[in-house]
Design a protein around this motif. Structure first.
Motif, PDB file in Angstrom:
ATOM      1  N   ARG A 181      -2.263  11.232   5.765  1.00 45.41           N
ATOM      2  CA  ARG A 181      -3.059  10.159   5.174  1.00 45.41           C
ATOM      3  C   ARG A 181      -2.484   9.800   3.812  1.00 45.41           C
ATOM      4  N   VAL A 182      -2.324   8.509   3.580  1.00 49.87           N
ATOM      5  CA  VAL A 182      -1.821   8.058   2.277  1.00 49.87           C
ATOM      6  C   VAL A 182      -2.843   7.146   1.614  1.00 49.87           C
ATOM      7  N   ARG A 183      -2.848   7.204   0.320  1.00 46.82           N
ATOM      8  CA  ARG A 183      -3.744   6.341  -0.457  1.00 46.82           C
ATOM      9  C   ARG A 183      -2.897   5.378  -1.264  1.00 46.82           C
ATOM     10  N   PHE A 184      -3.241   4.114  -1.180  1.00 45.82           N
ATOM     11  CA  PHE A 184      -2.564   3.091  -1.967  1.00 45.82           C
ATOM     12  C   PHE A 184      -3.480   2.645  -3.086  1.00 45.82           C
ATOM     13  N   THR A 185      -2.886   2.310  -4.205  1.00 43.03           N
ATOM     14  CA  THR A 185      -3.613   1.559  -5.211  1.00 43.03           C
ATOM     15  C   THR A 185      -2.901   0.218  -5.327  1.00 43.03           C
ATOM     16  N   LEU A 186      -3.604  -0.835  -4.970  1.00 44.46           N
ATOM     17  CA  LEU A 186      -2.988  -2.162  -4.890  1.00 44.46           C
ATOM     18  C   LEU A 186      -3.266  -2.957  -6.166  1.00 44.46           C
ATOM     19  N   ARG A 187      -2.198  -3.518  -6.696  1.00 53.31           N
ATOM     20  CA  ARG A 187      -2.338  -4.352  -7.898  1.00 53.31           C
ATOM     21  C   ARG A 187      -1.538  -5.636  -7.726  1.00 53.31           C
ATOM     22  N   SER A 188      -2.001  -6.693  -8.355  1.00 58.77           N
ATOM     23  CA  SER A 188      -1.246  -7.940  -8.369  1.00 58.77           C
ATOM     24  C   SER A 188      -0.887  -8.276  -9.809  1.00 58.77           C
ATOM     25  N   GLN A 189       0.349  -8.735  -9.999  1.00 56.52           N
ATOM     26  CA  GLN A 189       0.753  -9.112 -11.355  1.00 56.52           C
ATOM     27  C   GLN A 189       0.423 -10.567 -11.664  1.00 56.52           C
ATOM     28  N   ASP A 190       0.114 -11.358 -10.637  1.00 51.00           N
ATOM     29  CA  ASP A 190      -0.137 -12.767 -10.912  1.00 51.00           C
ATOM     30  C   ASP A 190      -1.326 -13.337 -10.128  1.00 51.00           C
ATOM     31  N   VAL A 191      -1.080 -13.661  -8.859  1.00 54.75           N
ATOM     32  CA  VAL A 191      -2.113 -14.357  -8.096  1.00 54.75           C
ATOM     33  C   VAL A 191      -2.608 -13.475  -6.940  1.00 54.75           C
ATOM     34  N   LEU A 192      -3.453 -14.018  -6.109  1.00 54.33           N
ATOM     35  CA  LEU A 192      -3.927 -13.294  -4.933  1.00 54.33           C
ATOM     36  C   LEU A 192      -2.785 -13.034  -3.965  1.00 54.33           C
ATOM     37  N   HIS A 193      -2.670 -11.803  -3.493  1.00 59.06           N
ATOM     38  CA  HIS A 193      -1.735 -11.486  -2.416  1.00 59.06           C
ATOM     39  C   HIS A 193      -2.502 -10.763  -1.315  1.00 59.06           C
TER      40      HIS A 193
ATOM     41  N   ALA B 162      -7.854  11.840  11.906  1.00 56.51           N
ATOM     42  CA  ALA B 162      -6.776  11.214  11.136  1.00 56.51           C
ATOM     43  C   ALA B 162      -7.339  10.276  10.092  1.00 56.51           C
ATOM     44  N   VAL B 163      -8.430   9.599  10.442  1.00 53.99           N
ATOM     45  CA  VAL B 163      -9.008   8.624   9.524  1.00 53.99           C
ATOM     46  C   VAL B 163      -9.802   9.311   8.410  1.00 53.99           C
ATOM     47  N   GLU B 164     -10.271  10.537   8.692  1.00 58.16           N
ATOM     48  CA  GLU B 164     -11.182  11.161   7.734  1.00 58.16           C
ATOM     49  C   GLU B 164     -10.565  12.244   6.846  1.00 58.16           C
ATOM     50  N   THR B 165      -9.314  12.632   7.113  1.00 54.49           N
ATOM     51  CA  THR B 165      -8.727  13.659   6.266  1.00 54.49           C
ATOM     52  C   THR B 165      -8.435  13.110   4.874  1.00 54.49           C
ATOM     53  N   ALA B 166      -8.300  14.014   3.934  1.00 54.27           N
ATOM     54  CA  ALA B 166      -8.023  13.592   2.561  1.00 54.27           C
ATOM     55  C   ALA B 166      -6.568  13.145   2.453  1.00 54.27           C
ATOM     56  N   PRO B 167      -6.310  12.095   1.665  1.00 55.89           N
ATOM     57  CA  PRO B 167      -4.931  11.629   1.523  1.00 55.89           C
ATOM     58  C   PRO B 167      -4.051  12.669   0.834  1.00 55.89           C
ATOM     59  N   ILE B 168      -2.783  12.756   1.254  1.00 60.98           N
ATOM     60  CA  ILE B 168      -1.886  13.718   0.630  1.00 60.98           C
ATOM     61  C   ILE B 168      -0.876  12.997  -0.268  1.00 60.98           C
ATOM     62  N   GLU B 169      -0.808  11.695  -0.142  1.00 57.41           N
ATOM     63  CA  GLU B 169       0.195  10.976  -0.911  1.00 57.41           C
ATOM     64  C   GLU B 169      -0.428   9.762  -1.586  1.00 57.41           C
ATOM     65  N   GLN B 170      -0.078   9.591  -2.844  1.00 62.10           N
ATOM     66  CA  GLN B 170      -0.564   8.424  -3.584  1.00 62.10           C
ATOM     67  C   GLN B 170       0.608   7.476  -3.790  1.00 62.10           C
ATOM     68  N   ILE B 171       0.414   6.208  -3.464  1.00 56.81           N
ATOM     69  CA  ILE B 171       1.465   5.213  -3.660  1.00 56.81           C
ATOM     70  C   ILE B 171       0.862   3.999  -4.361  1.00 56.81           C
ATOM     71  N   ASP B 172       1.467   3.603  -5.462  1.00 56.97           N
ATOM     72  CA  ASP B 172       1.013   2.404  -6.160  1.00 56.97           C
ATOM     73  C   ASP B 172       1.797   1.210  -5.645  1.00 56.97           C
ATOM     74  N   VAL B 173       1.076   0.177  -5.265  1.00 52.36           N
ATOM     75  CA  VAL B 173       1.719  -1.023  -4.743  1.00 52.36           C
ATOM     76  C   VAL B 173       1.491  -2.165  -5.722  1.00 52.36           C
ATOM     77  N   THR B 174       2.586  -2.820  -6.099  1.00 52.82           N
ATOM     78  CA  THR B 174       2.470  -3.987  -6.951  1.00 52.82           C
ATOM     79  C   THR B 174       2.981  -5.202  -6.196  1.00 52.82           C
ATOM     80  N   ALA B 175       2.165  -6.249  -6.161  1.00 49.61           N
ATOM     81  CA  ALA B 175       2.582  -7.497  -5.542  1.00 49.61           C
ATOM     82  C   ALA B 175       2.774  -8.537  -6.630  1.00 49.61           C
ATOM     83  N   LYS B 176       3.819  -9.319  -6.495  1.00 47.48           N
ATOM     84  CA  LYS B 176       4.003 -10.426  -7.419  1.00 47.48           C
ATOM     85  C   LYS B 176       4.720 -11.548  -6.702  1.00 47.48           C
ATOM     86  N   GLN B 177       4.846 -12.679  -7.373  1.00 44.28           N
ATOM     87  CA  GLN B 177       5.543 -13.817  -6.785  1.00 44.28           C
ATOM     88  C   GLN B 177       7.038 -13.649  -7.012  1.00 44.28           C
TER      89      GLN B 177
END
Ligand SMILES: [Cu+2]
Length: 327
Positions: A191-203, A152-167
């Motif tokens: 397996r899902v792959r996230f791309t994590l982004r912040s619009q302002d500060v550390l989250h 489960a940990v080693e299979t290729a991700p099938i879904e891409q999800i972009d995550v944006t964090a902000k205040q």
């Protein structure tokens, strides 16, 4: 007499070992459900530490209490104990045992975190190589569940999800169908792959049921993978304190069977982008109506705050009753 002492110590050691194994098993029940493959990895590690910790603790406390009870000096005995000095064999043992223990635990911990692929704060480079963190020496595990976890940990991700964090909001974007949501939906056993982004500060992207916590760093894209293994609704929290409404920065994580997940995607795609309810913005606007508030800063019980970012505009937002506003 000596034989009797050895016998007692052997029996005690066996009892301690059995208790430690029992504690190691118990430790699994101290956590939220294991909702991701990564959770199993971490709980195994914790169980190992709990078992060893119990063994060492009881191994020390037992002889300590025994000495305290059965070998007390009599009331007016001020004499010194026997002057024991220098036992090379003993010194080698008490150096070697902790050394081997610490090295083993370090190695096992390192392997676990390597598999979970959580990026440390020093790894500030772009991480667009998902294969980078995978162990090249993944040897087979004995039991089947372990093997399944490994897969489960080693299979290729099938879904891409972009995550944006902000205040203070989380926004989830599913680029394949161009859907945005304030609730994170995930297919189970994929397996899902996230791309994590912040619009302002550390989250901090933190889902306790997944045992995963990943820093979200401004001006950086951080790729992050996981495999949910249990359907249900869990909670995403921000693990990095970021001001007044930080506590409101939460979202539901819905892990569902693949067909339900597909259905949700289809339903969400049909929804027109609308501003979602946002707890931080809601509480801020309430506070803003009060006396002494200015446009940019709102005095809340004596503290100033930056205004929350505008509520996210999304295709899907859960029906939401606002939590009680500040009095
Ligand atoms: Cu990049």
């Amino acid at each position: 007499m000596k034989l009797r002492a050895i016998l007692i110590m052997t029996v005690y050691a066996i009892l301690v070992a059995m208790t430690s194994l029992w504690m190691a098993k118990q430790s699994y029940s101290w956590f939220p459900p294991e909702a991701a493959a990564e959770a199993k990895l971490l709980d195994d590690l914790f169980s190992l530490f709990t078992g060893l910790g119990t063994f060492i603790y009881l191994g020390v406390i037992g002889p300590f209490l025994y000495s305290l009870v059965f070998h007390r000096a009599s009331k007016y005995d001020m004499s010194d104990g026997p002057p024991i000095e220098g036992n090379t064999w003993l010194e080698i043992v008490w150096t070697a045992v902790p050394l081997v223990l610490v090295l083993t635990l370090s190695f096992v911990s390192y392997r676990t975190y390597e598999k979970m692929a959580v990026r440390g704060p020093m790894e500030l480079v772009h991480l667009h190589m998902p294969q980078m963190m995978q162990p090249a020496y993944a040897e087979p595990f004995d039991s089947k569940p372990q093997q399944e976890i490994q897969n489960a940990v080693e299979t290729a991700p099938i879904e891409q999800i972009d995550v944006t964090a902000k205040q203070w909001a989380w926004i989830f974007h599913y680029p394949e169908r161009d859907i945005t949501s304030t609730e994170l939906h995930l297919p189970v056993d994929r397996r899902v792959r996230f791309t994590l982004r912040s619009q302002d500060v550390l989250h901090g992207f933190y889902i306790p049921a997944f045992r995963l916590k990943q820093d979200v760093v401004p001006n950086h894209e951080i790729d992050f993978e996981l495999t949910p293994v249990k359907t249900g609704t869990y909670r995403l929290r921000d693990s990095m304190f970021s001001g007044t409404y930080f506590a409101a920065n939460q979202a539901d994580v819905v892990v569902q069977p693949f067909n339900e997940y597909q259905q949700w995607l289809a339903d969400a795609a049909a929804g027109l982008p609308t501003p979602a309810f946002n707890q931080a913005a809601f509480e801020y606007s309430r506070a803003n109506e009060r006396e002494g508030a200015t446009k940019d800063k709102v005095a809340i019980r004596g503290w100033d705050t930056i205004p929350p970012a505008s509520p996210p505009v999304v295709n899907y937002a859960p029906k939401h009753e606002p939590d009680s506003p500040p009095a």
